[in-house]
Design an enzyme around this catalytic site. Structure first.
Site, short mmCIF file in Angstrom:
data_model
loop_
_atom_site.label_atom_id
_atom_site.label_comp_id
_atom_site.label_asym_id
_atom_site.label_seq_id
_atom_site.Cartn_x
_atom_site.Cartn_y
_atom_site.Cartn_z
N ASP A 12 5.14 -2.62 8.47
CA ASP A 12 5.13 -2.26 7.06
C ASP A 12 4.33 -3.34 6.32
O ASP A 12 4.10 -4.43 6.87
CB ASP A 12 6.58 -2.21 6.56
CG ASP A 12 6.66 -2.05 5.06
OD1 ASP A 12 6.00 -1.16 4.51
OD2 ASP A 12 7.40 -2.83 4.43
N ASP A 14 4.47 -4.20 2.33
CA ASP A 14 5.18 -4.93 1.28
C ASP A 14 6.50 -5.49 1.80
O ASP A 14 7.33 -4.75 2.35
CB ASP A 14 5.43 -4.02 0.07
CG ASP A 14 4.13 -3.56 -0.57
OD1 ASP A 14 4.15 -3.26 -1.77
OD2 ASP A 14 3.09 -3.52 0.12
N GLU A 21 6.02 -7.23 -3.28
CA GLU A 21 6.00 -5.78 -3.46
C GLU A 21 4.83 -5.51 -4.41
O GLU A 21 4.90 -5.78 -5.60
CB GLU A 21 7.32 -5.28 -4.06
CG GLU A 21 8.49 -5.31 -3.09
CD GLU A 21 8.42 -4.20 -2.04
OE1 GLU A 21 7.70 -3.21 -2.27
OE2 GLU A 21 9.08 -4.33 -1.00
N ARG A 57 7.57 5.68 -10.03
CA ARG A 57 7.11 4.31 -10.26
C ARG A 57 5.61 4.27 -10.57
O ARG A 57 5.16 3.52 -11.44
CB ARG A 57 7.43 3.44 -9.05
CG ARG A 57 8.90 3.09 -8.93
CD ARG A 57 9.20 2.30 -7.69
NE ARG A 57 9.16 3.12 -6.48
CZ ARG A 57 8.81 2.68 -5.28
NH1 ARG A 57 8.41 1.42 -5.13
NH2 ARG A 57 8.84 3.47 -4.24
N SER A 100 1.81 1.73 5.22
CA SER A 100 2.47 1.25 4.02
C SER A 100 2.71 2.36 3.00
O SER A 100 1.84 3.22 2.80
CB SER A 100 1.61 0.16 3.38
OG SER A 100 2.14 -0.23 2.12
N GLY A 101 3.86 2.29 2.35
CA GLY A 101 4.09 3.11 1.17
C GLY A 101 3.41 2.53 -0.05
O GLY A 101 3.51 3.08 -1.14
N LYS A 145 4.96 7.39 8.34
CA LYS A 145 4.91 6.11 9.05
C LYS A 145 5.17 6.32 10.54
O LYS A 145 4.44 5.77 11.39
CB LYS A 145 5.94 5.14 8.46
CG LYS A 145 5.56 4.59 7.09
CD LYS A 145 6.50 3.48 6.68
CE LYS A 145 5.98 2.77 5.45
NZ LYS A 145 6.63 1.48 5.22
N ASP A 168 11.18 -3.40 6.66
CA ASP A 168 12.29 -3.95 5.86
C ASP A 168 13.08 -2.90 5.10
O ASP A 168 14.23 -3.13 4.76
CB ASP A 168 11.75 -4.98 4.86
CG ASP A 168 10.96 -4.31 3.74
OD1 ASP A 168 11.42 -4.33 2.58
OD2 ASP A 168 9.88 -3.76 4.02
N ASN A 171 12.56 3.43 4.16
CA ASN A 171 11.45 4.30 4.54
C ASN A 171 10.77 3.85 5.84
O ASN A 171 9.86 4.52 6.32
CB ASN A 171 10.41 4.39 3.41
CG ASN A 171 9.76 3.07 3.08
OD1 ASN A 171 10.41 2.02 3.10
ND2 ASN A 171 8.49 3.10 2.77
#
Length: 212
Positions: A12, A14, A21, A57, A100-101, A145, A168, A171
């Site tokens: 991942d 962030d 983040e 967001r 990554s999201g 992912k 972490d 997701n």
């Protein structure tokens, strides 16, 4: 097709590859850092749907100039040990990838400098030099992912036992489950409970002894 690799490590971004983040750094450019940070925390704990949360967001980023990305990239901090981990994987003939999201706009600058071989993330829609508050294209969520890990393993000829995933947030759970070894790193409680192993120090070099 590249030569077969014995090892694929997928991280991942962030709070794993990076200490930050990134969406919170962008939100600060809009004066909305606190609100977005609280929403990000809830999403990482798995309390809300990730895609729905991300859209909400990102809507808070409306009006942020594209020029702000240079300031954001300058503030991003790679996690301690990341360069050592990448070097160790490459020494073993392996591949390091990031899914990554977060956002390509930042990863496209950071990933090559860290020696990352492949990366995938969301893209932010822009118009007239500012963010529109929308995500462009499909959202990289938990299912995406896990699918990315499987796709890269096939691309590089990595055997089923040669995949490691590190994350972490909630997701990341599907990706951790899809790998032969799923590592919770700097992780939320739900991730620590379900991962194969927990890496407690925020130092990616701690992963090196686990490499095959």
């Amino acid at each position: 097709m590249p030569d077969a690799s014995p090892l694929l490590v997928v991280l991942d971004a962030d709070s794993t590859l990076l200490r930050n983040e990134v969406i919170e750094l962008i939100a600060e450019e809009a004066g909305r850092g606190a609100e977005v940070a609280a929403a990000t925390e809830a999403a990482m704990r798995g309390e809300v749907d990730f895609a729905e949360s991300l859209r909400s967001r990102v809507s808070e980023l409306r009006g942020v100039p594209v020029a702000a990305f240079a300031r954001v990239v300058a503030r991003v901090e790679p996690t301690p040990g990341v360069r050592e981990l990448v070097a160790a994987v490459h020494e073993r003939g392996g591949v390091v990838a990031v899914v990554s999201g977060g956002f390509h706009e930042v990863l496209d600058e950071i990933a090559p400098a860290l020696g990352i071989d492949r990366w995938r993330a969301n893209r932010l829609e822009t118009a007239d030099g500012v963010l529109t508050g929308r995500v462009a294209g499909d959202i990289v969520d938990g299912a995406a992912k896990a699918a990315s890990l499987r796709e890269w393993a096939e691309e590089f000829g990595v055997p089923a036992g040669g995949t490691i995933a590190i994350g972490d947030g909630a997701n990341d759970l599907l990706m951790l489950a899809a790998a032969a070894l799923g590592l919770a790193f700097n992780a939320k409680p739900a991730v620590r409970e379900r991962a194969d192993l927990v890496i407690a120090p925020v130092d990616l070099a701690q992963v090196i002894p686990l490499l095959p």
